[in-house]
Scaffold this motif. Structure first.
Motif, short mmCIF file in Angstrom:
data_model
loop_
_atom_site.label_atom_id
_atom_site.label_comp_id
_atom_site.label_asym_id
_atom_site.label_seq_id
_atom_site.Cartn_x
_atom_site.Cartn_y
_atom_site.Cartn_z
N THR A 14 -11.50 26.27 27.15
CA THR A 14 -11.95 27.27 28.12
C THR A 14 -13.38 27.65 27.77
O THR A 14 -14.00 27.06 26.88
N ASN A 15 -13.92 28.64 28.47
CA ASN A 15 -15.27 29.14 28.16
C ASN A 15 -15.22 30.20 27.07
O ASN A 15 -14.26 30.98 26.98
N HIS A 16 -16.29 30.26 26.30
CA HIS A 16 -16.38 31.31 25.30
C HIS A 16 -16.41 32.69 25.95
O HIS A 16 -15.80 33.65 25.46
N HIS A 17 -17.12 32.82 27.08
CA HIS A 17 -17.23 34.15 27.68
C HIS A 17 -15.90 34.64 28.26
O HIS A 17 -15.75 35.84 28.51
N VAL A 18 -14.94 33.75 28.46
CA VAL A 18 -13.62 34.16 28.94
C VAL A 18 -12.85 34.89 27.85
O VAL A 18 -12.12 35.84 28.11
N ILE A 19 -13.02 34.45 26.59
CA ILE A 19 -12.25 35.01 25.48
C ILE A 19 -13.12 35.85 24.56
O ILE A 19 -12.64 36.32 23.51
N ASP A 20 -14.37 36.06 24.91
CA ASP A 20 -15.32 36.74 24.03
C ASP A 20 -14.77 38.09 23.56
O ASP A 20 -14.38 38.93 24.37
N TYR B 240 -16.77 29.70 42.40
CA TYR B 240 -16.70 31.14 42.59
C TYR B 240 -16.22 31.82 41.32
O TYR B 240 -15.79 31.17 40.36
N ARG B 241 -16.30 33.15 41.34
CA ARG B 241 -15.81 33.95 40.23
C ARG B 241 -14.35 33.59 39.93
O ARG B 241 -13.52 33.57 40.82
N GLY B 242 -14.06 33.29 38.67
CA GLY B 242 -12.71 32.87 38.29
C GLY B 242 -12.63 31.39 38.00
O GLY B 242 -11.66 30.91 37.41
N ASN B 243 -13.66 30.63 38.45
CA ASN B 243 -13.70 29.20 38.16
C ASN B 243 -14.15 28.91 36.72
O ASN B 243 -14.08 27.76 36.27
N SER B 244 -14.63 29.92 36.02
CA SER B 244 -15.06 29.70 34.63
C SER B 244 -13.93 29.09 33.82
O SER B 244 -12.82 29.62 33.78
N GLY B 245 -14.21 27.97 33.17
CA GLY B 245 -13.21 27.28 32.37
C GLY B 245 -12.49 26.16 33.11
O GLY B 245 -11.59 25.52 32.56
N SER B 246 -12.89 25.89 34.36
CA SER B 246 -12.25 24.83 35.14
C SER B 246 -12.66 23.46 34.63
O SER B 246 -13.83 23.23 34.33
N PRO B 247 -11.72 22.51 34.54
CA PRO B 247 -12.08 21.15 34.15
C PRO B 247 -12.78 20.42 35.30
O PRO B 247 -12.38 20.55 36.46
N GLU C 71 -11.84 8.73 37.56
CA GLU C 71 -10.69 8.19 36.82
C GLU C 71 -9.74 9.28 36.35
O GLU C 71 -8.74 8.99 35.69
N GLY C 72 -10.06 10.53 36.67
CA GLY C 72 -9.19 11.63 36.27
C GLY C 72 -9.44 12.12 34.86
O GLY C 72 -8.64 12.93 34.34
N LEU C 73 -10.52 11.70 34.24
CA LEU C 73 -10.86 12.16 32.89
C LEU C 73 -11.76 13.39 32.97
O LEU C 73 -12.55 13.54 33.89
N VAL C 74 -11.62 14.27 31.98
CA VAL C 74 -12.43 15.49 31.96
C VAL C 74 -13.84 15.15 31.51
O VAL C 74 -14.07 14.74 30.37
N ALA C 75 -14.80 15.34 32.42
CA ALA C 75 -16.20 15.06 32.11
C ALA C 75 -16.96 16.30 31.67
O ALA C 75 -18.05 16.21 31.11
N GLY C 76 -16.40 17.49 31.92
CA GLY C 76 -17.07 18.72 31.55
C GLY C 76 -16.25 19.94 31.91
O GLY C 76 -15.11 19.82 32.37
N ILE C 77 -16.84 21.11 31.71
CA ILE C 77 -16.15 22.37 31.97
C ILE C 77 -17.08 23.34 32.69
O ILE C 77 -18.21 23.58 32.26
N VAL C 78 -16.62 23.87 33.80
CA VAL C 78 -17.41 24.81 34.61
C VAL C 78 -17.64 26.10 33.83
O VAL C 78 -16.75 26.59 33.15
N PHE C 79 -18.86 26.65 33.93
CA PHE C 79 -19.09 27.93 33.26
C PHE C 79 -19.89 28.93 34.09
O PHE C 79 -19.92 30.12 33.76
N ALA C 80 -20.58 28.50 35.15
CA ALA C 80 -21.40 29.46 35.90
C ALA C 80 -21.89 28.85 37.20
O ALA C 80 -21.62 27.68 37.51
N THR C 81 -22.63 29.65 37.96
CA THR C 81 -23.37 29.17 39.13
C THR C 81 -24.86 29.48 38.91
O THR C 81 -25.22 30.28 38.05
N LEU C 82 -25.70 28.85 39.70
CA LEU C 82 -27.13 29.04 39.57
C LEU C 82 -27.79 28.98 40.94
O LEU C 82 -27.45 28.12 41.77
#
Length: 268
Positions: free
Chosen positions: A119-125, A220-227, A232-243
């Motif tokens: 997950t994101n660090h800011h989710v569990i900070d 949107y808000r709440g997507n933080s930590g989304s895979p 191929e269905g592999l996790v390439a990264g993790i959502v943390f913000a918008t810009l």
């Protein structure tokens, strides 16, 4: 003598009968006048006021809904419903969880069957122990075992769990500009919302040690930590913000999976 003469008092029964007759006559006359008078409805002014109040309430309610859920968010729910018909996406959603702290909640996803969660660090900070909610509403506690604030990533470990559905991490980030991606999260108080986007490219943002990836996608808000999942269905990264990018407009940002591997190597 008159009936009222105290020396020749009137019969009490006669007086009572006379009183009852007069009262009955008055009631009959009042009823006749009431029935004859036409019923009057609300005046034009009153009707106008009722309409104004009703309209104000509708507008206020609509504005409140728009504040919670922007109109652009309606499309992402439609897209999620379409994607969720795919068996692959249905299976992937089983691994996406809600990470809950006293301060709120975000998204996380399971990467091992015994309950390792990214997950994101800011989710569990601020917390060493958090609650995790599975898509079937089952809950368990998890400890924060790895925390990388400079990459906004954190790893959780569940207690005494096994056989959990999980997603597989890509061994390296290989996506190129224009490549399609899907991501699954819990935005705007919804759960297990799948959506799609496409890669734009790397960008440097304040507070992050390494470049992150921009994607054209409804985040949107709440997507933080989304895979973020590749074709191929592999996790390439993790959502943390918008810009709000000066060229690309509003974009989603995700940390590439390489950053997790780098942080782990640097902290060995």
């Amino acid at each position: 003598m008159s009936p009222g003469d105290p020396e020749n008092p009137a019969d009490p029964e006669d007086e009572e009968i006379r009183r009852l007759v007069l009262e009955a006559q008055r009631e009959a006359l009042l009823k006749e006048r009431t029935e004859a008078a036409p019923r009057r409805g609300p005046s034009l002014g009153t009707k106008a006021m009722i309409w104004i109040i009703s309209l104000t309430m509708v507008v206020s309610t609509f504005a409140f809904v728009l504040e919670l859920f922007p109109l652009s968010a309606v499309d992402f729910l439609r897209t999620s419903a379409q994607l969720s018909q795919q068996e692959t996406v249905q299976a992937q959603k089983e691994s996406v969880v809600s990470v809950v702290t006293p301060d709120g909640s975000g998204t996380g996803f399971i990467i091992s069957e015994d309950g390792t969660i990214l997950t994101n660090h800011h989710v569990i900070d601020g917390y060493d122990r958090v609650s995790v909610v599975l898509p079937d509403d089952r809950r368990f506690m998890a400890d924060v075992t790895e925390s990388y604030p400079e990459s906004d990533m954190a790893v959780l470990e569940a207690e005494d769990e096994s056989g959990l559905p999980s997603l597989e991490l890509a061994d390296a980030y290989r996506l190129q500009e224009g490549d399609p991606v899907t991501f699954i999260g819990n935005p705007l108080s919804f759960r297990g919302v799948a959506n799609k986007g496409k890669v734009i490219g790397p960008v440097r943002v304040s507070g992050m040690e390494e470049p992150v990836i921009m994607m054209e996608a409804p985040v949107y808000r709440g997507n933080s930590g989304s895979p973020v999942l590749d074709a191929e269905g592999l996790v390439a990264g993790i959502v943390f913000a918008t810009l709000n990018h000066e060229v690309e407009g509003t974009v989603g940002l995700f940390v590439p999976v390489d950053e997790l591997y780098r942080q782990r190597r640097d902290n060995e």
